[in-house]
Write an enzyme that holds these catalytic residues in place. Structure first.
Site, mmCIF file in Angstrom:
data_model
loop_
_atom_site.group_PDB
_atom_site.id
_atom_site.type_symbol
_atom_site.label_atom_id
_atom_site.label_comp_id
_atom_site.label_asym_id
_atom_site.label_seq_id
_atom_site.Cartn_x
_atom_site.Cartn_y
_atom_site.Cartn_z
ATOM 1 N N CYS A 125 52.300 -48.570 -0.764
ATOM 2 C CA CYS A 125 51.049 -49.031 -0.151
ATOM 3 C C CYS A 125 50.554 -50.284 -0.872
ATOM 4 O O CYS A 125 50.908 -50.541 -2.008
ATOM 5 C CB CYS A 125 49.978 -47.959 -0.282
ATOM 6 S SG CYS A 125 50.428 -46.417 0.470
ATOM 7 N N ARG A 164 55.897 -55.274 0.109
ATOM 8 C CA ARG A 164 55.988 -53.928 -0.476
ATOM 9 C C ARG A 164 56.439 -52.908 0.560
ATOM 10 O O ARG A 164 56.747 -51.759 0.217
ATOM 11 C CB ARG A 164 54.644 -53.501 -1.070
ATOM 12 C CG ARG A 164 54.123 -54.430 -2.170
ATOM 13 C CD ARG A 164 52.645 -54.184 -2.447
ATOM 14 N NE ARG A 164 52.401 -52.880 -3.015
ATOM 15 C CZ ARG A 164 52.444 -52.610 -4.342
ATOM 16 N NH1 ARG A 164 52.735 -53.578 -5.180
ATOM 17 N NH2 ARG A 164 52.210 -51.409 -4.808
ATOM 18 N N TRP A 180 52.178 -47.148 3.219
ATOM 19 C CA TRP A 180 53.578 -46.689 3.242
ATOM 20 C C TRP A 180 53.450 -45.167 3.301
ATOM 21 O O TRP A 180 53.096 -44.524 2.301
ATOM 22 C CB TRP A 180 54.278 -47.165 1.979
ATOM 23 C CG TRP A 180 55.634 -46.580 1.738
ATOM 24 C CD1 TRP A 180 55.936 -45.481 0.994
ATOM 25 C CD2 TRP A 180 56.879 -47.036 2.262
ATOM 26 N NE1 TRP A 180 57.278 -45.242 1.000
ATOM 27 C CE2 TRP A 180 57.904 -46.173 1.773
ATOM 28 C CE3 TRP A 180 57.256 -48.091 3.086
ATOM 29 C CZ2 TRP A 180 59.247 -46.343 2.087
ATOM 30 C CZ3 TRP A 180 58.606 -48.259 3.394
ATOM 31 C CH2 TRP A 180 59.566 -47.399 2.911
ATOM 32 N N GLY A 191 49.391 -43.821 -3.561
ATOM 33 C CA GLY A 191 49.851 -42.738 -4.429
ATOM 34 C C GLY A 191 49.940 -41.438 -3.661
ATOM 35 O O GLY A 191 49.874 -41.414 -2.438
ATOM 36 N N GLU A 243 80.752 -45.725 -5.516
ATOM 37 C CA GLU A 243 79.482 -46.448 -5.373
ATOM 38 C C GLU A 243 79.489 -47.720 -6.223
ATOM 39 O O GLU A 243 79.033 -48.781 -5.785
ATOM 40 C CB GLU A 243 78.326 -45.527 -5.754
ATOM 41 C CG GLU A 243 76.960 -46.166 -5.832
ATOM 42 C CD GLU A 243 76.493 -46.828 -4.533
ATOM 43 O OE1 GLU A 243 77.106 -46.587 -3.475
ATOM 44 O OE2 GLU A 243 75.523 -47.617 -4.602
ATOM 45 N N LYS A 246 78.941 -51.539 -4.818
ATOM 46 C CA LYS A 246 77.924 -52.467 -5.343
ATOM 47 C C LYS A 246 78.555 -53.808 -5.676
ATOM 48 O O LYS A 246 78.048 -54.860 -5.305
ATOM 49 C CB LYS A 246 77.280 -51.882 -6.609
ATOM 50 C CG LYS A 246 76.327 -50.750 -6.365
ATOM 51 C CD LYS A 246 75.004 -51.199 -5.825
ATOM 52 C CE LYS A 246 74.672 -50.985 -4.406
ATOM 53 N NZ LYS A 246 75.123 -49.987 -3.556
ATOM 54 N N GLU A 302 79.840 -55.747 -2.439
ATOM 55 C CA GLU A 302 78.865 -56.174 -1.429
ATOM 56 C C GLU A 302 77.938 -57.284 -1.926
ATOM 57 O O GLU A 302 77.361 -57.996 -1.121
ATOM 58 C CB GLU A 302 78.055 -55.001 -0.893
ATOM 59 C CG GLU A 302 77.034 -54.407 -1.835
ATOM 60 C CD GLU A 302 76.180 -53.335 -1.138
ATOM 61 O OE1 GLU A 302 75.773 -53.521 0.001
ATOM 62 O OE2 GLU A 302 75.931 -52.314 -1.784
ATOM 63 N N HIS A 314 99.226 -42.220 -8.145
ATOM 64 C CA HIS A 314 99.798 -42.163 -6.786
ATOM 65 C C HIS A 314 99.712 -43.508 -6.098
ATOM 66 O O HIS A 314 99.559 -43.572 -4.871
ATOM 67 C CB HIS A 314 99.086 -41.070 -5.984
ATOM 68 C CG HIS A 314 99.148 -39.730 -6.653
ATOM 69 N ND1 HIS A 314 100.242 -38.909 -6.580
ATOM 70 C CD2 HIS A 314 98.271 -39.126 -7.474
ATOM 71 C CE1 HIS A 314 100.023 -37.822 -7.290
ATOM 72 N NE2 HIS A 314 98.831 -37.934 -7.847
HETATM 73 C C1 AGP Z 1 74.594 -49.932 0.258
HETATM 74 O O1 AGP Z 1 74.253 -50.745 -0.844
HETATM 75 C C2 AGP Z 1 74.355 -50.644 1.575
HETATM 76 N N1 AGP Z 1 73.048 -51.160 1.661
HETATM 77 C C3 AGP Z 1 74.786 -49.781 2.764
HETATM 78 O O2 AGP Z 1 76.048 -49.213 2.487
HETATM 79 C C4 AGP Z 1 73.826 -48.618 3.118
HETATM 80 O O3 AGP Z 1 73.882 -47.624 2.124
HETATM 81 C C5 AGP Z 1 74.276 -48.030 4.469
HETATM 82 O O4 AGP Z 1 74.167 -49.036 5.445
HETATM 83 C C6 AGP Z 1 73.447 -46.815 4.893
HETATM 84 O O5 AGP Z 1 72.101 -47.197 5.060
HETATM 85 P P1 AGP Z 1 70.995 -46.039 5.180
HETATM 86 O O6 AGP Z 1 71.005 -45.290 3.888
HETATM 87 O O7 AGP Z 1 69.710 -46.769 5.426
HETATM 88 O O8 AGP Z 1 71.388 -45.154 6.334
#
Ligand code: AGP
Length: 615
Positions: free
Chosen positions: A2, A27, A75, A102, A488, A492, A495, A511
């Site tokens: 918010c 925000r 929010w 909050g 993950e 990161k 992307e 493998h």
């Molecule tokens: C991850 O860093 C990306 N922004 C992307 O993979 C994201 O997690 C995916 O598009 C899913 O989005 P959501 O969680 O809003 O459904």
């Protein structure tokens, strides 16, 4: 999050407030409103939607020649986004008006007490409960607004930053904070208030930031007086001259939203379990689960549907649910699930995970599951989003808006929610001993501080990033709970830096991927103390013997990997099921720093959108 803006002084309040709300739009919010005292009466206008929608509504609804006013961008946390739930909120008498950022955790109990005393409520918000509690105290104790706010806040559990005024005493605004920021701009016979300094920086650079459990009464022609809410002791205001520019303020002083959100994770995780994790009582309180507990306990299996980072959080959930709650879990890419004619039965529970709550593939997977009779539970960050509305029940992550396209705090808060659910079901099924259950709760409560400690390795991680920023390929390896974290971490990096990276189970290297290893290939290996450690160490030895460059993510104090790896990055020790909440932190920072060093657009990487609302 918010946004709060307020003004009291000699200028027209309306333009200051409405422009200030626009400054806080970054925000993230879903509705907006304003309250103005125009010298004769209190006028309030509010609407679901954007600040521009509020401007259009004000133009036809209320006079704007006021010198006192408060404005808010909401929010949603309690109550879906709509005109009624938008702030500001009135008290029953119509005299008092409040805006609030909050979460009031004990609002339900307070609402019941106030209802018993004849108060009525128009909205579903915790904020409307708070303003009526303040009015109730003011009338019962026959005190001024400031004292009433103080007494009322001592009955409140939760987080808040608030601004309140009484139309019958329009020469003051009362403000208070606990857990949500509140800045006061000090002008010449005028005060500005806001969630950060961006709404008033052009009017004054002299600001006071309230500390937690502090309140203040702002009166024109008077100096600001700050008091401790608990015991009324006076606090000397620390007036600082702001040096930041607008853009820096919006990012909280960080260079990018992504870095800001990485560093918000300790507080975000706290907000996720706030009101849900009651360690002393050994209780996890989640109404979405409580109300459907039999479905979960009798389910054949849990199917997780998600995309991207949320899919990785779902993979962590598979390990947690099966390990602790002994419930079979399958994790599906929503985009595959929706088209492969899956077998779905009414005894299945589908958990849909989505930060935005708008991902088209996930939404389609939910509809398919519901059409086949499955019960669908949503884990979303955006209140009132399409997925939140489509699912049968759910739990919000309360991470606050995530502006950076690369998900960071969304991932750790999703895992936090899923861990709470798994522990709750494990307790209900008796698949975990009471002592282990309580141990997990205690450890989960310590995670925010341990994340803060992991964040302190930032400079060291930056130095490692500088060595490997020109790599063409990277391999991420992890076992058990940290296999999804390896995936993950690779996502990161690719992307935001556009470097090719792949995540694998560490044992899978033999493998195929081991053929990739040479002295050009940095291999990030997650080797926490309790995660099949000896096996991972032998994987590291295999990499070393092929001259791979090894970056070990290890439990603090590790000495074995330290001898083998080219670099190690330490994270605090915790229970293995909770380790993804810590091991992901260095991987977020590593990818961030490499991307910045390569000059990439970290917050808006090429070809990517924050929410993939199309197929
Ligand atoms: C991850 O860093 C990306 N922004 C992307 O993979 C994201 O997690 C995916 O598009 C899913 O989005 P959501 O969680 O809003 O459904």
């Amino acid at each position: 999050m918010c946004g709060i803006v307020g003004y009291i002084g000699h200028r027209e309040a309306y333009p200051i407030i409405i422009e200030g709300l626009k400054r806080l739009e970054y925000r993230g919010y879903d509705s907006a409103g304003i309250a103005l005292f125009d010298g004769t009466d209190l006028k309030v206008s509010k609407t679901k939607g954007k600040v521009v929608d509020l401007e259009n509504r004000v133009a036809t609804e209320i006079s704007t020649n006021a010198k006192l006013g408060i404005g808010h961008t909401r929010w949603a946390t309690h109550g879906v986004p709509n005109d009624i739930n938008a702030h500001p909120h009135y008290s029953n008498s119509g005299n008092l008006v409040i805006i609030h950022n909050g979460i009031i955790e004990n609002y339900d109990a307070l609402k019941k007490e106030l209802t018993a005393r004849g108060y009525t409520f128009k909205s579903d918000t915790d904020t409307e409960v708070l303003i009526n509690l303040i009015e109730d105290v003011k009338l019962k104790e026959n005190v001024k607004l400031g004292k009433a706010v103080q007494i009322a806040l001592n009955q409140v559990i939760g987080a808040y930053s608030i601004a309140v005024f009484d139309k019958n005493k329009p020469d003051e605004i009362v403000i208070a904070r606990l857990g949500s920021p509140l800045a006061v701009g000090i002008g010449d016979n005028e005060f500005f208030i806001a969630s950060d300094a961006s709404p008033f920086i052009e009017y004054t650079k002299n600001a006071v930031y309230l500390e937690d459990e502090e309140m203040a009464i702002l009166r024109v022609n008077k100096d600001i007086k700050i008091r401790k809410i608990k015991d009324d002791t006076l606090v000397d205001p620390y007036v600082q001259e702001l040096q930041m520019n607008l853009e820096q303020i919006e990012k909280g002083g960080y260079e990018h939203f992504m870095l800001k959100e990485i560093h918000e994770q300790p507080n975000a995780i706290k907000d996720t379990y706030r009101g849900r994790l009651l360690v002393k009582d050994g209780i996890i309180r989640m109404s979405g689960i409580d109300d459907n507990i039999e479905k979960f306990l009798n389910a054949n299996r849990i199917i997780v549907v998600a995309c991207g980072t949320s899919w990785h959080a779902g993979l962590v959930a598979e390990y947690i649910f099966e390990d602790l709650a002994r419930i079979p879990v399958e994790v599906e890419y929503a985009s595959e699930f929706r088209y492969r004619n899956p077998v779905i039965t009414p005894n299945d529970i589908v958990i849909a995970i989505s930060q935005s709550g708008e991902t088209a593939d996930t939404l389609a997977a939910i509809k398919l599951a519901k059409a086949n009779g499955a019960f669908v539970f949503g884990v979303c960050n955006v209140v009132g989003s399409s997925i939140a509305r489509e699912t049968n029940a759910g739990a919000y992550t309360h991470a606050g808006p995530e502006i950076g396209v690369a998900s960071t705090k969304a991932f750790t808060t999703q895992i936090t929610v899923l861990t709470l659910i798994a522990l709750k079901l494990a307790k209900a099924k008796g698949s975990i001993s009471n002592s282990d259950y309580r141990y997990h709760l205690q450890e989960l409560e310590l995670i925010p501080d341990k994340v803060s400690k992991a964040l302190k390795s930032d400079e060291h991680i930056k130095a490692v990033a500088d060595i490997y920023k020109n790599a063409r390929n990277c391999l991420y390896l992890g076992r058990g709970y940290n296999f999804p974290v390896a995936l993950e971490g690779a996502l990161k990096l690719k992307e935001i830096s556009y470097i090719h990276a792949e995540g694998y189970p560490a044992a899978e290297m033999k493998h195929g991927p081991i053929a990739l290893i040479d002295e050009q290939m940095p291999v990030i290996v997650i080797a926490t103390k309790k995660g099949h450690y000896e096996k991972v160490v032998s994987n590291i030895q295999e990499i070393k013997s092929r001259k791979g460059k090894i970056i070990g993510i290890v439990t603090e104090g590790d000495i074995n990997v330290k001898e083998l790896a080219d670099h190690i990055i330490e994270v605090p020790e915790t229970l293995e099921p909770l380790s993804p909440l810590l091991t992901t932190i260095p991987l977020q920072l590593l990818s961030y720093h490499i991307a910045v060093m390569l000059g990439k657009n970290v917050d808006q990487p090429r070809n990517l959108a924050k929410s993939v609302t199309v197929e």
